[in-house]
Design a protein around this motif. Structure first.
Motif, PDB file in Angstrom:
ATOM      1  N   UNK A 128       0.807  -1.226   0.000  1.00  0.00           N
ATOM      2  CA  UNK A 128       0.000   0.000   0.000  1.00  0.00           C
ATOM      3  C   UNK A 128       0.839   1.274   0.000  1.00  0.00           C
ATOM      4  N   UNK A 129       2.148   1.138   0.240  1.00  0.00           N
ATOM      5  CA  UNK A 129       3.036   2.302   0.229  1.00  0.00           C
ATOM      6  C   UNK A 129       3.844   2.416  -1.061  1.00  0.00           C
ATOM      7  N   UNK A 130       3.696   1.442  -1.947  1.00  0.00           N
ATOM      8  CA  UNK A 130       4.530   1.388  -3.149  1.00  0.00           C
ATOM      9  C   UNK A 130       4.069   2.343  -4.243  1.00  0.00           C
ATOM     10  N   UNK A 131       4.101   3.619  -3.966  1.00  0.00           N
ATOM     11  CA  UNK A 131       3.815   4.589  -5.021  1.00  0.00           C
ATOM     12  C   UNK A 131       5.113   4.863  -5.777  1.00  0.00           C
ATOM     13  N   UNK A 132       4.984   5.431  -6.943  1.00  0.00           N
ATOM     14  CA  UNK A 132       6.165   5.718  -7.763  1.00  0.00           C
ATOM     15  C   UNK A 132       7.126   6.659  -7.037  1.00  0.00           C
ATOM     16  N   UNK A 133       6.557   7.689  -6.397  1.00  0.00           N
ATOM     17  CA  UNK A 133       7.388   8.678  -5.708  1.00  0.00           C
ATOM     18  C   UNK A 133       8.137   8.065  -4.526  1.00  0.00           C
ATOM     19  N   UNK A 134       7.445   7.219  -3.768  1.00  0.00           N
ATOM     20  CA  UNK A 134       8.076   6.575  -2.611  1.00  0.00           C
ATOM     21  C   UNK A 134       9.218   5.676  -3.060  1.00  0.00           C
ATOM     22  N   UNK A 135       8.996   4.899  -4.109  1.00  0.00           N
ATOM     23  CA  UNK A 135      10.026   3.977  -4.580  1.00  0.00           C
ATOM     24  C   UNK A 135      11.244   4.730  -5.124  1.00  0.00           C
ATOM     25  N   UNK A 136      11.012   5.886  -5.726  1.00  0.00           N
ATOM     26  CA  UNK A 136      12.132   6.707  -6.198  1.00  0.00           C
ATOM     27  C   UNK A 136      12.976   7.188  -5.020  1.00  0.00           C
TER      28      UNK A 136
END
Length: 225
Positions: A128-136
């Motif tokens: 649920x935290x794996x957004x594109x921005x977070x992963x970057x």
């Protein structure tokens, strides 16, 4: 002539008395000013300690996901500090916080001890935290850490500077996580609000429908993967 001498003596005595009084008054004023300054300093310290205690206070928040599972996270005055289902982030955040308190003066071994945790950030992050921005931001933290440990002979000052840069990258990650969590909680709160409004009208079916409609917005966050 005698009168002139006596008058001169009286004037000198008076001047001496006034001068002495002024010196004593100045000394008292300086002493009082020093006491006030010291008292103000103590009050400032007390306030800073109280604020520090407030900043250090960690609260736990729990929200239910659309599928019924719960997300549990911890936060302080500055934002998210840990997740129940993401131990690697929680441990790294705690380690960096401790290093920050010591002005990033630490041992090379302690830095190496974070290796496994930082390397695992990308693979252990909850879905649920794996957004594109977070992963970057996760990738940026890992890259900065590799640059930190690639020179085992770095001086204490170099290690300190590199740790500060790593901490800054991790702060960026924390900020992005804060935004993601806020999105989830906002959607959840709005869904509950819509549900309660319909319940007050006695419309149970409409309440459930409104809730489900609002909660669908969670999918838009996950679409950012």
């Amino acid at each position: 002539m005698k009168n002139i001498k006596m008058n001169s003596i009286k004037l000198f005595a008076t001047a001496l008395t006034v001068s002495s009084f002024m010196l004593v008054s100045c000394d008292n004023a300086k002493k009082k000013a020093t006491e006030i300054k010291e008292e103000a300093t103590e009050i400032k310290k007390d306030i800073e300690n109280e604020v520090g205690e407030m900043d250090d206070e960690v609260k736990t928040r729990t929200y239910k996901m659309k599928d019924g599972t719960a997300i549990v996270y911890n936060l302080d005055a500055k934002g998210v500090v840990g997740f129940d289902d993401w131990a690697d982030f929680t441990v790294v955040n705690s380690e960096l916080a401790q290093m920050r308190k010591s002005n990033f003066v630490t041992t090379a071994q302690r830095v190496k001890n974070m290796n496994f945790r930082i390397a695992s950030l990308g693979s252990t992050i909850p879905a649920w935290l794996k957004t594109e921005e977070v992963m970057e931001d996760v990738a940026d933290v890992q890259k900065e850490y590799l640059e930190l440990i690639e020179d085992p002979n770095a001086s204490d000052n170099e290690r300190k500077e590199n740790l500060e840069e790593l901490s800054e990258k991790f702060d960026d990650l924390r900020e992005e996580l804060d935004e993601t969590v806020k999105e989830y909680t906002k959607i959840h709160e709005e869904a509950i609000e819509e549900y309660n409004e319909e319940i007050k009208k006695g419309k149970i079916d409409a309440a459930i429908e409104e809730y489900n409609e609002e909660i669908k917005k969670l999918d838009k966050i996950l679409e950012k993967k």
